[in-house]
Write an enzyme that holds these catalytic residues in place. Structure first.
Site, PDB file in Angstrom:
ATOM      1  CG  ASN A   9      -1.694   1.233   1.418  1.00  0.00           C
ATOM      2  OD1 ASN A   9      -1.797   2.050   0.502  1.00  0.00           O
ATOM      3  ND2 ASN A   9      -2.276   1.400   2.597  1.00  0.00           N
ATOM      4  CE  LYS A  11      -0.191   3.324   4.750  1.00  0.00           C
ATOM      5  NZ  LYS A  11      -0.234   3.450   6.187  1.00  0.00           N
ATOM      6  CG  HIS A  95      -5.969   1.899   4.943  1.00  0.00           C
ATOM      7  ND1 HIS A  95      -5.598   2.876   5.831  1.00  0.00           N
ATOM      8  CD2 HIS A  95      -4.934   1.034   4.875  1.00  0.00           C
ATOM      9  CE1 HIS A  95      -4.384   2.607   6.282  1.00  0.00           C
ATOM     10  NE2 HIS A  95      -3.955   1.486   5.716  1.00  0.00           N
ATOM     11  CD  GLU A  97      -3.157   5.548   6.630  1.00  0.00           C
ATOM     12  OE1 GLU A  97      -3.023   5.556   5.397  1.00  0.00           O
ATOM     13  OE2 GLU A  97      -2.308   5.057   7.413  1.00  0.00           O
ATOM     14  CD  GLU A 170      -3.601  -2.390   7.306  1.00  0.00           C
ATOM     15  OE1 GLU A 170      -2.434  -2.525   6.916  1.00  0.00           O
ATOM     16  OE2 GLU A 170      -4.312  -1.412   7.001  1.00  0.00           O
ATOM     17  N   GLY A 176       2.261   2.207  10.849  1.00  0.00           N
ATOM     18  CA  GLY A 176       3.238   3.293  10.766  1.00  0.00           C
ATOM     19  C   GLY A 176       3.944   3.594  12.076  1.00  0.00           C
ATOM     20  CB  SER A 217       4.833  -1.754  12.112  1.00  0.00           C
ATOM     21  OG  SER A 217       4.490  -0.398  12.345  1.00  0.00           O
TER      22      SER A 217
HETATM   23  P1  PGA Z   1       2.690   0.319   7.636  1.00  0.00           P
HETATM   24  O1  PGA Z   1       1.236   0.562   6.971  1.00  0.00           O
HETATM   25  O2  PGA Z   1       3.206  -0.983   7.083  1.00  0.00           O
HETATM   26  O3  PGA Z   1       3.520   1.491   7.199  1.00  0.00           O
HETATM   27  O4  PGA Z   1       2.488   0.250   9.098  1.00  0.00           O
HETATM   28  C1  PGA Z   1       0.340  -0.486   6.771  1.00  0.00           C
HETATM   29  C2  PGA Z   1      -0.949   0.036   6.206  1.00  0.00           C
HETATM   30  O5  PGA Z   1      -1.408   1.108   6.602  1.00  0.00           O
HETATM   31  O6  PGA Z   1      -1.565  -0.619   5.341  1.00  0.00           O
END
Ligand code: PGA
Length: 258
Positions: A9, A11, A95, A97, A170, A176, A217
């Site tokens: 992803n 982003k 997601h 976000e 997640e 993150g 992460s």
């Molecule tokens: P990350 O993000 O691996 O940077 O923690 C995962 C995600 O938001 O899909």
């Protein structure tokens, strides 16, 4: 064990030049010879560029969001048919976000997933609890409430949406943060999701039930232990998917589990 699915992803990251370099590294890494399904989800403005760069490779192209409606006055949105026309095979929906930053409810997420599946895309429905819900021990309740609107929806007569999607667990506090959830913790929630699936789609054979991924992460150094969990069908990778060597290492770790 069945093949794992690793999704990058990206982003809101990338540029024409950076995407080209990353695509070149990924498409020349020999991933197509390995028993693993790999996908990348760039920002929607780069989907056409990436479709060209990934042509002839085994890497799947995915989008990061989709609108539930087919067309119309929805400024800034893209439809499932548009994504399919560009060569996308999957699309992330729900997601955290998007849920937080765009106020998407679980009902809207289910409608997006249904639109995606009806256009022939695989929706990757993301669920996960906040840090507060985690601290209160509510992770299973939150995740099941997020999944609930998916139950009973049909892509076409007699074909459940649950047969056509992928789920991604997640925990928001792990995204993150550099601190992935422990495999023990992930295992408990993934098992709970599998139990919910078995109840929501009792007629489906185990092989027909969706893969359930972990995200938050994920790095090369923690990918293998997560992937070795019986209930873990793959990984959704954010930051590490922007670094070619890291993403390739994670995909290779997944291939080694089969
Ligand atoms: P990350 O993000 O691996 O940077 O923690 C995962 C995600 O938001 O899909």
């Amino acid at each position: 064990m069945s093949r794992k699915l690793i999704i990058g992803n990206w982003k809101m990251n990338g540029s024409l030049a950076a995407n080209e370099a990353l695509a070149r590294a990924l498409t020349t890494a020999g991933l197509e010879e390995k028993p693993v399904d790999c996908a990348v989800c760039p920002p929607s403005v780069y989907l056409a560029q990436m479709a060209g760069l990934l042509q002839g490779s085994s890497l799947l192209l995915g989008a990061q969001t989709v609108h539930a409606r087919e067309s119309g006055a929805f400024t800034g949105d893209v439809s499932a048919a548009m994504l399919a026309e560009l060569g996308c095979k999957l699309v992330l929906v729900g997601h955290s976000e998007r849920r937080a930053g765009h106020g998407e409810s679980s009902e809207q997420v289910a409608a997006q997933a249904l639109a995606a599946a009806r256009a022939g895309l695989t929706p990757v429905v993301c669920v996960g609890e906040s840090a507060d819900d985690h601290d209160a021990g509510l992770m299973q309740d939150v995740v099941i409430a997020q999944l609930a609107p998916l139950a009973g929806l049909e892509v076409e007569a007699g074909v459940l949406l649950l047969e056509k999607l992928v789920l991604a667990y997640e925990p928001i506090w792990a995204i993150g943060s550099g601190e992935a959830a422990t495999p023990q913790y992930v295992s408990v929630v993934l098992e709970c999701i599998h139990e919910w699936l078995a109840e929501a789609a009792p007629a489906l054979a185990e092989e027909a039930l969706p893969r359930v991924l972990y995200g938050g992460s994920v790095r090369p150094d923690n990918a293998s232990e997560m992937l070795s969990l019986h209930a873990c069908g793959g990984l959704l990778v954010g930051g590490a998917s922007l670094v070619a060597e890291e993403f390739i290492a994670i995909c290779s770790a997944a291939a080694a589990q089969v």
